[in-house]
Design a protein around this motif. Structure first.
Motif, short mmCIF file in Angstrom:
data_model
loop_
_atom_site.label_atom_id
_atom_site.label_comp_id
_atom_site.label_asym_id
_atom_site.label_seq_id
_atom_site.Cartn_x
_atom_site.Cartn_y
_atom_site.Cartn_z
N HIS A 298 0.76 -1.15 -0.09
CA HIS A 298 0.20 -0.09 0.01
C HIS A 298 0.90 1.10 -0.01
N THR A 299 0.27 2.14 -0.75
CA THR A 299 1.12 3.51 -0.71
C THR A 299 1.57 4.19 0.44
N SER A 300 0.56 3.89 1.63
CA SER A 300 0.88 4.51 2.85
C SER A 300 2.27 4.20 3.40
N TYR A 301 2.94 3.07 3.28
CA TYR A 301 3.93 2.77 3.66
C TYR A 301 5.28 3.35 3.16
N ASN A 321 2.33 3.09 -22.48
CA ASN A 321 2.71 4.28 -22.82
C ASN A 321 2.59 5.47 -21.84
N ASN A 322 2.50 5.00 -20.59
CA ASN A 322 2.18 5.76 -19.51
C ASN A 322 3.18 5.20 -18.16
N LEU A 323 2.86 5.93 -17.14
CA LEU A 323 3.64 5.31 -15.66
C LEU A 323 2.82 4.43 -15.45
N HIS A 324 3.33 3.31 -14.61
CA HIS A 324 2.74 2.13 -14.32
C HIS A 324 1.91 2.61 -13.12
N PRO A 325 0.43 2.20 -13.08
CA PRO A 325 -0.48 2.79 -12.20
C PRO A 325 -0.18 2.82 -10.76
N THR A 326 0.49 1.96 -10.26
CA THR A 326 0.95 1.96 -8.88
C THR A 326 2.11 2.85 -8.37
#
Length: 403
Positions: A298-301, A321-326
Motif C-alpha cells: 500500500h502507498t501509505s508505507y 505508454n504511461n507511468l505504471h499505475p501503482t
C-alpha cells in the motif's frame, strides 16, 4: 497496565474509557491496519460535575458504554466536550444525547455544523467556545486551544490546567491496537509503534505541517504533563520525544539519513535493479535502506518512509505508454501529503518506448524543494551488463549526497 474492558484512572478524577478494535482491517476506507487500532475517550468526574471528552467508533461502542456506565454509576452527565467530530470518535454522540438529553455539548461553531450534518441533531444545551475560553468542571479548569486542520477544520485541544493533561484529538496518535498497555512508557514504542505512528501522521496529518507548527507554537509555554490522544498510547513521560517527532515531521525535515527505494515491476526486471541498487548502497556504508514494491504494498508505507528518510529513489516501468499505475498512485499520494525537501533519484524502464523516467520527473517537479541526485538510469526491459557501471555510479552519488 490495563484490561481491554475496564476503565482506568489516569489522574485525579480523570478516567480513560476507550478500547481496542482488532477486527478492523482498513482505516478511513483507505489505509490498511493489519494490527487493528485503538480508540480513546476520557471522563472527568469531580465531586459535583461530570464531563465526557469525545466518544469512540461504533466498532467498540459496547466497550465504551460498559466503561462509561461503570465509571459514572447512577450520576448524570453534565458536559460532553467534542474535540473532533470525525465519526470514528463521534459515533456514540447521539446515544449520549439520548441517555442524557440535558447534557451541555461543548464545541466550536464548526463542531455544531458538523454535528448536524453527520447526525442531524441539535443539542438542547450547547456551549460554543472560542480560542482560549475556559470551563470549570469541579476542581478542573479546562482551556480550549483551536487546532484547525490538524487534521479537520473543527479540531480543538482541551487542556486541563489542574492535572496538566492535554486532550489532543488525533494529534500524537498511532495505528495499531495497544495489547494491554495504556501508556507509551509501558511498551517499547520505538520497536513496536514508531513506524505506525509515523505512518499515521504522514498519511492522515502530513499535508498540514504548517498547521501543526502553529499549534506547537501555541503550546510552547504550556506546562503539559500528559498527552491524551484519541488513538494510541497516552504519554506521561518523555513527552518531548513524541512532540519532537511531530515538530520534525511537520517541518518536513528528514528523521533519518537513509534511502527509500520505491519501485514498480511488471515482470520483475525493475525489481532486480532496485534490489541491486540497495545492495550497492549497503556496500557503500549506507546503513538505512528500505525497499518497497509498490505493486504489492500500500502507498501509505512508502509515504511514511518518504517522511522518514533523506533520499528517495523512484524506479518504475512504462505501462501503456504511461507511468505504471501503482507508481502513479504512489507519487500522487506523496504529492497530496506534501512530501518535500528530499533528495531523489530516478530509474525508468520501458521495453520499446521508455516514458516512466520523464513522467516521474514531471510528477516530482510538483513537489517542493526536491533535489535530484545522480543521472537518470533508463533500462530497456532489463539491466544490460554494460549498464552496471551506471548503476554503481548512481549508488556512489546517492551515498555521497548523504555524507
Amino acid at each position: 497496565m490495563m484490561s481491554n474492558d475496564a476503565a482506568v484512572s489516569i489522574g485525579d478524577g480523570v478516567y480513560w474509557i476507550g478500547g481496542d478494535d482488532r477486527t478492523a482491517t482498513i482505516f478511513e476506507g483507505a489505509f490498511p491496519i493489519p494490527e487493528g487500532v485503538s480508540y480513546n475517550s476520557y471522563l472527568i468526574s469531580s465531586k459535583d460535575t461530570t464531563c465526557l471528552l469525545d466518544t469512540v467508533d461504533a466498532s467498540i461502542a459496547s466497550k465504551f458504554w460498559k466503561n462509561l456506565r461503570t465509571t459514572m454509576g447512577d450520576r448524570k452527565l453534565d458536559y460532553l466536550v467534542i474535540n473532533h467530530m470525525e465519526p470514528d470518535h463521534g459515533a456514540c454522540i447521539t446515544q449520549v444525547l439520548e441517555a442524557w438529553p440535558d447534557v451541555t455539548v461543548v464545541g466550536n461553531s464548526k463542531t455544531f455544523t458538523m454535528l448536524e450534518n453527520f447526525y442531524h441533531v441539535v443539542p438542547k444545551n450547547r456551549m460554543e467556545v472560542k480560542e482560549g475560553d475556559t470551563l470549570t468542571i469541579g476542581d478542573h479548569v479546562l482551556k480550549f486551544y483551536f487546532a484547525v486542520m490538524v487534521h479537520w477544520p473543527e479540531v480543538m485541544f482541551t487542556y486541563d490546567e489542574t492535572t496538566r493533561m492535554l486532550f489532543c484529538a488525533d494529534a500524537f496518535g498511532t495505528f495499531k491496537a495497544m495489547s494491554g498497555a495504556l501508556y507509551a512508557d509501558e511498551m517499547d514504542f520505538d520497536r513496536d509503534y514508531l513506524e505506525e505512528a509515523r505512518r499515521y501522521y504522514s498519511n492522515i496529518v502530513g499535508k498540514y505541517g504548517s498547521k501543526v507548527q502553529a499549534v506547537l507554537g501555541k503550546l510552547k509555554d504550556v506546562p503539559i504533563e500528559m498527552l491524551c490522544p484519541l488513538h494510541g498510547p497516552i504519554w506521561r513521560r518523555d513527552l518531548g520525544y513524541i512532540i519532537g517527532k511531530y515538530d520534525l515531521w511537520s517541518r518536513y525535515e528528514p528523521e533519518d539519513k537513509g534511502v527509500m527505494i520505491a519501485y514498480t515491476s511488471v515482470y520483475g526486471n525493475t525489481g532486480v535493479v532496485a534490489e541491486k541498487l540497495a545492495h550497492l548502497l549497503k556496500e557503500r556504508g549506507v546503513s538505512n535502506v528500505v525497499v518497497h514494491s509498490m505493486t504489492t504494498e500500500h502507498t501509505s508505507y512508502a509515504v511514511s518512509d518518504a517522511f522518514r528518510f533523506s533520499n528517495i529513489v523512484f524506479a518504475a516501468t512504462t505501462y501503456n505508454n504511461n507511468l505504471h499505475p501503482t507508481m502513479s498512485a504512489t507519487l500522487e499520494d506523496m504529492e497530496n501529503m506534501a512530501v518535500q525537501n528530499r533528495r531523489y533519484s530516478v530509474i525508468g524502464n520501458g521495453s520499446w518506448a521508455p516514458q516512466a523516467d520523464r513522467l516521474i520527473e514531471e510528477r516530482v517537479s510538483k513537489m517542493k524543494d526536491m533535489t535530484k541526485v545522480g543521472e537518470t538510469l533508463v533500462i530497456k526491459s532489463s539491466l544490460a551488463p554494460e549498464q552496471i557501471p551506471e548503476l554503481e555510479k548512481l549508488a556512489d552519488d546517492i551515498a555521497a549526497s548523504m555524507r
